[in-house]
Structure formats: structure tokens, C-alpha cells
Scaffold this motif. Structure first.
Motif, mmCIF file in Angstrom:
data_model
loop_
_atom_site.group_PDB
_atom_site.id
_atom_site.type_symbol
_atom_site.label_atom_id
_atom_site.label_comp_id
_atom_site.label_asym_id
_atom_site.label_seq_id
_atom_site.Cartn_x
_atom_site.Cartn_y
_atom_site.Cartn_z
ATOM 1 N N VAL A 29 0.907 -1.092 -0.002
ATOM 2 C CA VAL A 29 -0.147 -0.039 -0.077
ATOM 3 C C VAL A 29 0.896 1.252 -0.061
ATOM 4 O O VAL A 29 1.769 1.421 0.846
ATOM 5 N N LEU A 30 0.689 1.882 -0.942
ATOM 6 C CA LEU A 30 1.339 3.428 -1.087
ATOM 7 C C LEU A 30 0.225 4.415 -0.769
ATOM 8 O O LEU A 30 -0.725 4.639 -1.608
ATOM 9 N N PRO A 31 0.591 5.115 0.571
ATOM 10 C CA PRO A 31 -0.413 6.145 1.186
ATOM 11 C C PRO A 31 -0.281 7.566 -0.160
ATOM 12 O O PRO A 31 0.648 7.565 -0.706
ATOM 13 N N LYS A 32 -1.484 8.074 -0.199
ATOM 14 C CA LYS A 32 -1.394 9.236 -0.952
ATOM 15 C C LYS A 32 -0.416 10.293 -0.451
ATOM 16 O O LYS A 32 -0.047 10.369 0.695
ATOM 17 N N ASN A 33 0.389 10.728 -1.574
ATOM 18 C CA ASN A 33 1.564 11.653 -1.609
ATOM 19 C C ASN A 33 2.853 11.093 -1.191
ATOM 20 O O ASN A 33 3.637 11.548 -1.348
ATOM 21 N N ALA A 34 2.770 9.361 -0.867
ATOM 22 C CA ALA A 34 4.024 9.011 -0.647
ATOM 23 C C ALA A 34 4.608 8.553 -1.996
ATOM 24 O O ALA A 34 4.175 8.432 -3.075
ATOM 25 N N GLY A 52 -5.919 2.974 -7.037
ATOM 26 C CA GLY A 52 -5.287 4.172 -7.012
ATOM 27 C C GLY A 52 -4.724 4.861 -8.207
ATOM 28 O O GLY A 52 -4.732 4.450 -9.365
ATOM 29 N N SER A 96 -3.299 9.280 -4.936
ATOM 30 C CA SER A 96 -4.368 8.905 -3.948
ATOM 31 C C SER A 96 -3.726 7.457 -3.142
ATOM 32 O O SER A 96 -2.572 6.953 -3.636
ATOM 33 N N ASP A 97 -4.294 7.045 -2.172
ATOM 34 C CA ASP A 97 -3.924 5.785 -1.623
ATOM 35 C C ASP A 97 -3.927 4.754 -2.704
ATOM 36 O O ASP A 97 -4.879 4.694 -3.461
ATOM 37 N N THR A 98 -3.035 4.128 -2.815
ATOM 38 C CA THR A 98 -2.813 3.254 -3.957
ATOM 39 C C THR A 98 -2.401 1.830 -3.344
ATOM 40 O O THR A 98 -1.632 1.495 -2.545
ATOM 41 N N THR A 99 -2.962 0.716 -4.028
ATOM 42 C CA THR A 99 -2.676 -0.632 -3.553
ATOM 43 C C THR A 99 -1.832 -1.172 -4.914
ATOM 44 O O THR A 99 -2.273 -1.264 -6.034
#
Length: 188
Positions: A29-34, A52, A96-99
Motif C-alpha cells: 500500500v502506497l499512501p497518498k503523496n508517498a 489508486g 491517492s491511496d494506492t494498492t
């Protein structure tokens, strides 16, 4: 999401080989803005976007240039950095939050020995990257700004509700003002 079925179709390989390939990917999971990757780093991941949005961009002395907006169903990496071990030219950041489903560079290298179909799969992946690049170059040479907009909108209409328009304008090689003018013409 049946990632093996997606890989089977994307790489035109058997379901058995796709299952072997998919088994090496781990969820992430890559959180928003990461950041997935920052300029100058070496890319050690090859990922598939399950959900995402991500932005691939570079910062120049004068501006940020967005190369690509990635969404579900696309692969994600910095090809030059991942395959040729060069420092990354691009920043890759979650909008965005990305999977993701992610393969490490180490596991990528193991495939050649472990997976009989690997060379064929890799060749198809690189060929698809090249074909997409050719298509982008053709669009910039042969199409007007309006035609580039229409093509992008027909392929990615959802981006216009999810992505800041200045990023889309950059992908299309135009200013935000030009994009706004084109959009206003389309809706009038």
C-alpha cells in the motif's frame, strides 16, 4: 482481483506460468503523496497497480513535467532504472491511496532461471513499453493539441475527475491554460 489472470493476458502466457509469476508479487500500500521512487534513487521494484493513481514526473529548472498518470490495471516502474540499474530520472508519487502488487528486483533476476517463459514475458513487456513510447511520440508530432486532448479523454475520462488538470496538461504537452481553453470549447 485475479492477478494471475491479468498477467496471463498481459504477457500472453499460460495460466500456470502466470501463477508462478504472480506468486512472486507481494501486496503493498502506497499512501497518498508517498513516493514509490524519487529522482536519483535506483528503482528496485516492478509493480502492478491494483487500485489508486500515481504520477510519474520530473522537475526541471523551469517546471515539473508529468510523463504519465498511472491507474489500476497498469504496470509501474522506472524502466531505465529498473532494467539498466541507472539512477532514476523520474519521481513516482501516489496521487491517492494506492494498492500495488510488487516484485523485487532480486526476484525479478531469479525468474530467468526459475520460469521457462520468462524471456518471452520480458520481451513482451519491453516491446509494449516501446510501442507506447512510439505512440506518444507520434501523437506529439502528428496531432494537434485538441486531438491529443480528445485521444487522452477517450482513453482516460476518469482522470479528469481525479487528477489535477495541470498534470494532465503536462502529460499532453500543453499549458494548463491551453487545456482549459480546449475543454471550454468542448463543453460549449
Amino acid at each position: 482481483m485475479d492477478i494471475a489472470a491479468i498477467f496471463s493476458e498481459a504477457f500472453q502466457i499460460s495460466k500456470t506460468h502466470a501463477l508462478q509469476f504472480a506468486d512472486k508479487f507481494t501486496p503493498e500500500v502506497l499512501p497518498k503523496n508517498a513516493f514509490f521512487l524519487e529522482t536519483g534513487e535506483r528503482c528496485n521494484r516492478f509493480s502492478f497497480i491494483a487500485s489508486g493513481l500515481v504520477r510519474v514526473y520530473a522537475e526541471t529548472d523551469k517546471k515539473e513535467v508529468t510523463q504519465w498518470i498511472g491507474d489500476a490495471g497498469h504496470f509501474l516502474t522506472d524502466v531505465s532504472s529498473f532494467l539498466f540499474r541507472q539512477p532514476a530520472r523520474w519521481n513516482i508519487r501516489a496521487l491517492s491511496d494506492t494498492t500495488l502488487w510488487t516484485l523485487s528486483y532480486t526476484d525479478y533476476l531469479r525468474f530467468e532461471a526459475e520460469l521457462p517463459e520468462w524471456n518471452k514475458m520480458e520481451k513482451r513487456f519491453v516491446a509494449k513499453c516501446f510501442a507506447l513510447m512510439e505512440s506518444r511520440i507520434f501523437d506529439f508530432i502528428a496531432l494537434s493539441a485538441e486531438e491529443r486532448y480528445e485521444r487522452y479523454f477517450s482513453m482516460f475520462p476518469q482522470h479528469f475527475n481525479q487528477v489535477p488538470l495541470q498534470y494532465i496538461a503536462s502529460v499532453l504537452g500543453m499549458s494548463a491554460e491551453t487545456l482549459s481553453r480546449i475543454r471550454a470549447k468542448q463543453f460549449s
